[in-house]
Design a protein around this motif. Structure first.
Motif, PDB file in Angstrom:
ATOM      1  N   UNK A   1       0.924  -1.103  -0.002  1.00  0.00           N
ATOM      2  CA  UNK A   1       0.051   0.023   0.072  1.00  0.00           C
ATOM      3  C   UNK A   1       0.828   1.361  -0.007  1.00  0.00           C
ATOM      4  N   UNK A   2       0.450   2.395  -0.578  1.00  0.00           N
ATOM      5  CA  UNK A   2       1.311   3.502  -0.530  1.00  0.00           C
ATOM      6  C   UNK A   2       1.579   4.347   0.622  1.00  0.00           C
ATOM      7  N   UNK A   3       2.393   4.812   1.038  1.00  0.00           N
ATOM      8  CA  UNK A   3       2.523   5.578   2.181  1.00  0.00           C
ATOM      9  C   UNK A   3       1.592   6.917   2.053  1.00  0.00           C
ATOM     10  N   UNK A   4       1.896   7.747   0.613  1.00  0.00           N
ATOM     11  CA  UNK A   4       1.054   8.497   0.289  1.00  0.00           C
ATOM     12  C   UNK A   4       0.296   8.220  -1.036  1.00  0.00           C
ATOM     13  N   UNK A   5      -1.152   8.126  -0.969  1.00  0.00           N
ATOM     14  CA  UNK A   5      -1.566   7.855  -2.351  1.00  0.00           C
ATOM     15  C   UNK A   5      -2.928   8.535  -2.326  1.00  0.00           C
ATOM     16  N   UNK A   6      -3.279   9.295  -3.332  1.00  0.00           N
ATOM     17  CA  UNK A   6      -4.729   9.830  -3.518  1.00  0.00           C
ATOM     18  C   UNK A   6      -5.079   9.723  -4.840  1.00  0.00           C
ATOM     19  N   UNK A  10       1.418   8.921 -15.891  1.00  0.00           N
ATOM     20  CA  UNK A  10       2.449   8.085 -15.689  1.00  0.00           C
ATOM     21  C   UNK A  10       3.763   9.085 -15.271  1.00  0.00           C
ATOM     22  N   UNK A  11       3.649  10.528 -15.517  1.00  0.00           N
ATOM     23  CA  UNK A  11       4.541  11.387 -15.322  1.00  0.00           C
ATOM     24  C   UNK A  11       4.956  11.391 -13.650  1.00  0.00           C
ATOM     25  N   UNK A  12       6.254  12.034 -13.464  1.00  0.00           N
ATOM     26  CA  UNK A  12       6.731  12.196 -12.035  1.00  0.00           C
ATOM     27  C   UNK A  12       6.560  13.510 -11.797  1.00  0.00           C
ATOM     28  N   UNK A  13       5.890  14.148 -10.821  1.00  0.00           N
ATOM     29  CA  UNK A  13       5.683  15.433 -10.270  1.00  0.00           C
ATOM     30  C   UNK A  13       6.095  15.760  -9.238  1.00  0.00           C
ATOM     31  N   UNK A  33       8.346   6.264  -3.631  1.00  0.00           N
ATOM     32  CA  UNK A  33       9.698   5.889  -2.941  1.00  0.00           C
ATOM     33  C   UNK A  33       9.630   5.108  -1.816  1.00  0.00           C
ATOM     34  N   UNK A  34       8.490   4.969  -0.979  1.00  0.00           N
ATOM     35  CA  UNK A  34       8.699   3.977   0.065  1.00  0.00           C
ATOM     36  C   UNK A  34       6.903   3.536   0.137  1.00  0.00           C
ATOM     37  N   UNK A  35       6.727   2.153   0.377  1.00  0.00           N
ATOM     38  CA  UNK A  35       5.622   1.375   0.473  1.00  0.00           C
ATOM     39  C   UNK A  35       5.182   0.949   1.888  1.00  0.00           C
ATOM     40  N   UNK A  36       4.006   0.563   2.157  1.00  0.00           N
ATOM     41  CA  UNK A  36       3.616  -0.098   3.421  1.00  0.00           C
ATOM     42  C   UNK A  36       3.240  -1.463   2.801  1.00  0.00           C
ATOM     43  N   UNK A  91      11.640   2.115  -1.551  1.00  0.00           N
ATOM     44  CA  UNK A  91      11.449   1.407  -2.897  1.00  0.00           C
ATOM     45  C   UNK A  91      12.112   2.639  -3.711  1.00  0.00           C
ATOM     46  N   UNK A  92      13.337   2.835  -3.500  1.00  0.00           N
ATOM     47  CA  UNK A  92      14.013   3.948  -4.185  1.00  0.00           C
ATOM     48  C   UNK A  92      13.972   3.583  -5.628  1.00  0.00           C
ATOM     49  N   UNK A  93      14.030   2.359  -6.190  1.00  0.00           N
ATOM     50  CA  UNK A  93      14.285   1.973  -7.788  1.00  0.00           C
ATOM     51  C   UNK A  93      12.600   1.866  -8.405  1.00  0.00           C
ATOM     52  N   UNK A  94      11.783   2.341  -7.441  1.00  0.00           N
ATOM     53  CA  UNK A  94      10.270   2.510  -7.884  1.00  0.00           C
ATOM     54  C   UNK A  94       9.836   1.044  -8.761  1.00  0.00           C
TER      55      UNK A  94
END
Length: 286
Positions: free
Chosen positions: A16-21, A39-42, A149-152, A209-212
C-alpha cells in the motif's frame, strides 16, 4: 550439515502507498488544460490540470474595482471624521464596506485557485480519468497520484505469535513480479486490537522502494525474522525421497555383509521435515 537457521513467520501481504490519493475536482466546470502526461513524475505544487475560471476572473476584476473604491471611501471617511464632518456611524460603514470588498476579492481568488489542480505531494501520476474539454463536477475523480519511494507492507499474524513481534523487526518481502529477489522491510506498526473473528492482528512494515520497482496493490509474501536462532540439520530437497507413507533419506555408512565383510553402503532413514528455504529443507526429527 548443521546450520543455525533464524526462525521466520510467514504470511501473505498487500503493498500500500505511504502517500496515495485520487485527486478530485474542487469546483465545477470544463477542463481547459492538462499539463502532465499519464505516468509522469511530479513535484508538490506542480500544476496538473485547470478547470475553466473565465467567469470568476471577470468577477474578480469587478470586485477589485469595488475594493479600490471602498479603500478610497474609507480613507476619505477617516479624514472627514477627524474634521468632525461626518458621524462615527458613517465612518464605520465605510470601513465595513472596505472589509466586505476585500473579502469578496479573497473569495474569488480562492475559487480561481481551486480550479487549478495541483499535486499535493511528490509522486507519480497514474492514468487520468478525465479528458480535455470534459465537464467535471465537484468531487469527481480526476487522476490518481502515488508516492512510490516507500511503501507499506500490510499483513496479518495469528494472535499466538504477538509476543514474538516488535517494532523494527526485519521483514523479507517476496513478489511474484521479481522472482528470486528479496526486498527488505522493517515493522513500523502493530495494531492495538485483535480481529475477534479471525483472532489475527494486523502488522504494518515499511519498505524502501528507491528504484520504484514495486507498486501499490501488489500481492506479496512476507517472512518475519524472529530474534532467536535454532540449530537445524539442513539437506538439499533433492536428497529427500518423498512418499505418501513417509519421507526418507539415505544415509551412507559402513555396512557388514552376510559374509562378514564390511563395505560402504546406504541405509534408508525416515525423517520428519521442517521449514524450507529455497532448495534447502530442515530436518526436525529422525
Amino acid at each position: 550439515k548443521l546450520e543455525n537457521w533464524q526462525p521466520v513467520i510467514e504470511s501473505i501481504a498487500t503493498l500500500a502507498p505511504v502517500q496515495g490519493v485520487t485527486i478530485s475536482a474542487d469546483a465545477d466546470g470544463p477542463i481547459v488544460s492538462v499539463e502532465v502526461e499519464n505516468g509522469a513524475l511530479v513535484r508538490a505544487g506542480d500544476l496538473l490540470m485547470e478547470i475553466d475560471s473565465a467567469v470568476e476572473r471577470a468577477q474578480l476584476k469587478a470586485a477589485e474595482a469595488q475594493l479600490v473604491l471602498a479603500r478610497l471611501n474609507a480613507r476619505r471617511a477617516a479624514e472627514l471624521l477627524e474634521k468632525n464632518t461626518i458621524s462615527q456611524a458613517e465612518a464605520d460603514q465605510a470601513t465595513a464596506q472596505l472589509d466586505q470588498a476585500s473579502s469578496s476579492v479573497a473569495a474569488l481568488k480562492a475559487t480561481i485557485d481551486r480550479k487549478s489542480v495541483r499535486a499535493p505531494f511528490d509522486g507519480r501520476i497514474g492514468i487520468r480519468q478525465v479528458n480535455l474539454g470534459q465537464f467535471v463536477s465537484r468531487g469527481q475523480a480526476l487522476v490518481p497520484l502515488q508516492k512510490l519511494d516507500s511503501l507499506y507492507v500490510n499483513f496479518k499474524i495469528p494472535q499466538r505469535l504477538l509476543s514474538q513481534l516488535s517494532i523494527g523487526q526485519k521483514v523479507g518481502v517476496l513478489v511474484d513480479a521479481y522472482a528470486g529477489t528479496r526486498f527488505e522491510a522493517a515493522i513500523t506498526a502493530i495494531d492495538a486490537e485483535v480481529d475477534p473473528t479471525t483472532r489475527n492482528f494486523s502488522v504494518q512494515a515499511t519498505l524502501a522502494n528507491a528504484e520504484l520497482k514495486l507498486r501499490p496493490g501488489m500481492f506479496a509474501q512476507v517472512q518475519v525474522e524472529l530474534p532467536s536462532t535454532q540449530a537445524r540439520i539442513i539437506l538439499p530437497a533433492t536428497a529427500i525421497s518423498y512418499a505418501p507413507y513417509g519421507n526418507s533419506v539415505f544415509i551412507v555408512e559402513t555396512v557388514k555383509g552376510a559374509d562378514g565383510h564390511e563395505f560402504l553402503g546406504v541405509r534408508q532413514q525416515f525423517v520428519k521435515l521442517g521449514a524450507t528455504r529455497g532448495d534447502l529443507v530442515a530436518v526436525e526429527g529422525g
